[in-house]
Design a protein around this motif. Structure first.
Motif, mmCIF file in Angstrom:
data_model
loop_
_atom_site.group_PDB
_atom_site.id
_atom_site.type_symbol
_atom_site.label_atom_id
_atom_site.label_comp_id
_atom_site.label_asym_id
_atom_site.label_seq_id
_atom_site.Cartn_x
_atom_site.Cartn_y
_atom_site.Cartn_z
ATOM 1 N N GLY A 64 46.763 25.041 39.212
ATOM 2 C CA GLY A 64 48.085 24.838 39.792
ATOM 3 C C GLY A 64 48.726 23.522 39.390
ATOM 4 N N SER A 65 49.867 23.251 40.022
ATOM 5 C CA SER A 65 50.653 22.068 39.688
ATOM 6 C C SER A 65 51.082 21.336 40.952
ATOM 7 C CB SER A 65 51.903 22.467 38.905
ATOM 8 O OG SER A 65 51.576 23.131 37.706
ATOM 9 N N LEU A 66 51.235 20.029 40.794
ATOM 10 C CA LEU A 66 51.801 19.181 41.833
ATOM 11 C C LEU A 66 52.622 18.098 41.166
ATOM 12 C CD1 LEU A 66 48.815 18.641 44.321
ATOM 13 C CD2 LEU A 66 50.918 19.913 44.786
ATOM 14 N N ARG A 67 53.536 17.527 41.943
ATOM 15 C CA ARG A 67 54.355 16.421 41.439
ATOM 16 C C ARG A 67 54.318 15.278 42.434
ATOM 17 N NH1 ARG A 67 58.632 15.948 37.784
ATOM 18 N NH2 ARG A 67 60.146 14.318 38.248
ATOM 19 N N LEU A 68 53.993 14.091 41.918
ATOM 20 C CA LEU A 68 53.997 12.873 42.723
ATOM 21 C C LEU A 68 55.195 12.027 42.327
ATOM 22 C CD1 LEU A 68 50.243 11.811 42.441
ATOM 23 C CD2 LEU A 68 51.297 13.381 44.081
ATOM 24 N N SER A 69 55.780 11.366 43.315
ATOM 25 C CA SER A 69 56.883 10.446 43.051
ATOM 26 C C SER A 69 56.610 9.104 43.703
ATOM 27 C CB SER A 69 58.199 11.015 43.573
ATOM 28 O OG SER A 69 58.612 12.118 42.811
ATOM 29 N N THR A 95 48.352 8.613 48.082
ATOM 30 C CA THR A 95 48.626 9.969 48.547
ATOM 31 C C THR A 95 47.482 10.872 48.089
ATOM 32 O OG1 THR A 95 50.265 11.761 48.602
ATOM 33 C CG2 THR A 95 50.032 10.583 46.515
ATOM 34 N N GLN A 96 47.035 11.733 48.972
ATOM 35 C CA GLN A 96 45.872 12.571 48.686
ATOM 36 C C GLN A 96 46.276 13.793 47.864
ATOM 37 O OE1 GLN A 96 42.470 12.167 49.676
ATOM 38 N NE2 GLN A 96 42.175 13.896 48.275
ATOM 39 N N VAL A 97 45.499 14.042 46.833
ATOM 40 C CA VAL A 97 45.615 15.271 46.050
ATOM 41 C C VAL A 97 44.271 15.984 46.125
ATOM 42 C CG1 VAL A 97 45.867 16.249 43.735
ATOM 43 C CG2 VAL A 97 47.389 14.403 44.500
ATOM 44 N N THR A 98 44.299 17.216 46.587
ATOM 45 C CA THR A 98 43.084 18.015 46.700
ATOM 46 C C THR A 98 43.270 19.298 45.913
ATOM 47 O OG1 THR A 98 42.634 17.120 48.906
ATOM 48 C CG2 THR A 98 41.478 19.136 48.275
ATOM 49 N N VAL A 99 42.328 19.559 45.021
ATOM 50 C CA VAL A 99 42.370 20.776 44.214
ATOM 51 C C VAL A 99 41.172 21.634 44.606
ATOM 52 C CG1 VAL A 99 42.500 21.772 41.909
ATOM 53 C CG2 VAL A 99 43.449 19.491 42.356
ATOM 54 N N VAL A 136 56.738 3.276 47.464
ATOM 55 C CA VAL A 136 56.559 4.345 48.445
ATOM 56 C C VAL A 136 56.324 5.648 47.700
ATOM 57 C CG1 VAL A 136 57.576 5.616 50.357
ATOM 58 C CG2 VAL A 136 58.035 3.157 50.105
ATOM 59 N N GLU A 137 55.162 6.230 47.932
ATOM 60 C CA GLU A 137 54.786 7.471 47.246
ATOM 61 C C GLU A 137 55.142 8.683 48.081
ATOM 62 O OE1 GLU A 137 50.883 5.046 45.777
ATOM 63 O OE2 GLU A 137 51.364 5.729 47.799
ATOM 64 N N SER A 138 55.339 9.792 47.389
ATOM 65 C CA SER A 138 55.544 11.075 48.048
ATOM 66 C C SER A 138 54.971 12.160 47.154
ATOM 67 C CB SER A 138 57.029 11.317 48.337
ATOM 68 O OG SER A 138 57.782 11.305 47.148
ATOM 69 N N GLY A 139 54.790 13.308 47.736
ATOM 70 C CA GLY A 139 54.184 14.409 47.004
ATOM 71 C C GLY A 139 52.703 14.501 47.325
ATOM 72 N N GLY A 140 51.978 15.158 46.498
ATOM 73 C CA GLY A 140 50.555 15.362 46.745
ATOM 74 C C GLY A 140 50.331 16.553 47.647
ATOM 75 N N GLY A 141 49.097 16.726 48.077
ATOM 76 C CA GLY A 141 48.750 17.846 48.934
ATOM 77 C C GLY A 141 47.643 18.676 48.334
#
Length: 115
Positions: A16-21, A109-113, A5-10
């Motif tokens: 910038g920075s993001l953290r996925l778990s 999980t989607q990551v958009t930069v 089960v993933e979480s984080g992203g956005g």
């Protein structure tokens, strides 16, 4: 079987920075390898970073020095710290586990930069 089960992203701005778990249903130290893959629109899924049961890590050349994969045995989670994000990092990121020769995947999980 292994459930992931993933979480984080956005959304993040360039630089910038993001953290996925990724939370695993089994003790992560018993899983042969856990990894993060990503898939951008129109492209094949690619390996981003991986960590084996003995703690060895490897990274795609495109993320070396910017991304860090780590694990927390108490929480049975694997995380991906992403710094210095660039628009080309935009993708759906998937958690992956290799356990007893089988591959298991999270839902992504989607990551958009973008600015």
């Amino acid at each position: 079987q292994v459930q992931l089960v993933e979480s984080g992203g956005g959304l993040a701005q360039p630089g910038g920075s993001l953290r996925l778990s990724c939370a695993a249903s089994k003790t992560i130290f018993n899983i042969n390898r856990m990894a993060w893959y990503r898939q951008a629109p129109g492209k094949e899924r690619e390996l981003v970073a991986a960590i084996t049961s003995d703690g060895s890590t490897n990274y795609a050349d495109s993320v070396k020095g910017r991304f860090t994969i780590s694990r927390d045995g108490a929480e049975n989670t694997v995380s991906l710290e992403m710094n210095g994000l660039q628009p080309e990092d935009t993708a759906v990121y998937y958690c992956n586990a290799v356990y007893r020769l089988f591959f298991y995947w999270g839902q992504g999980t989607q990551v958009t930069v973008s600015s």
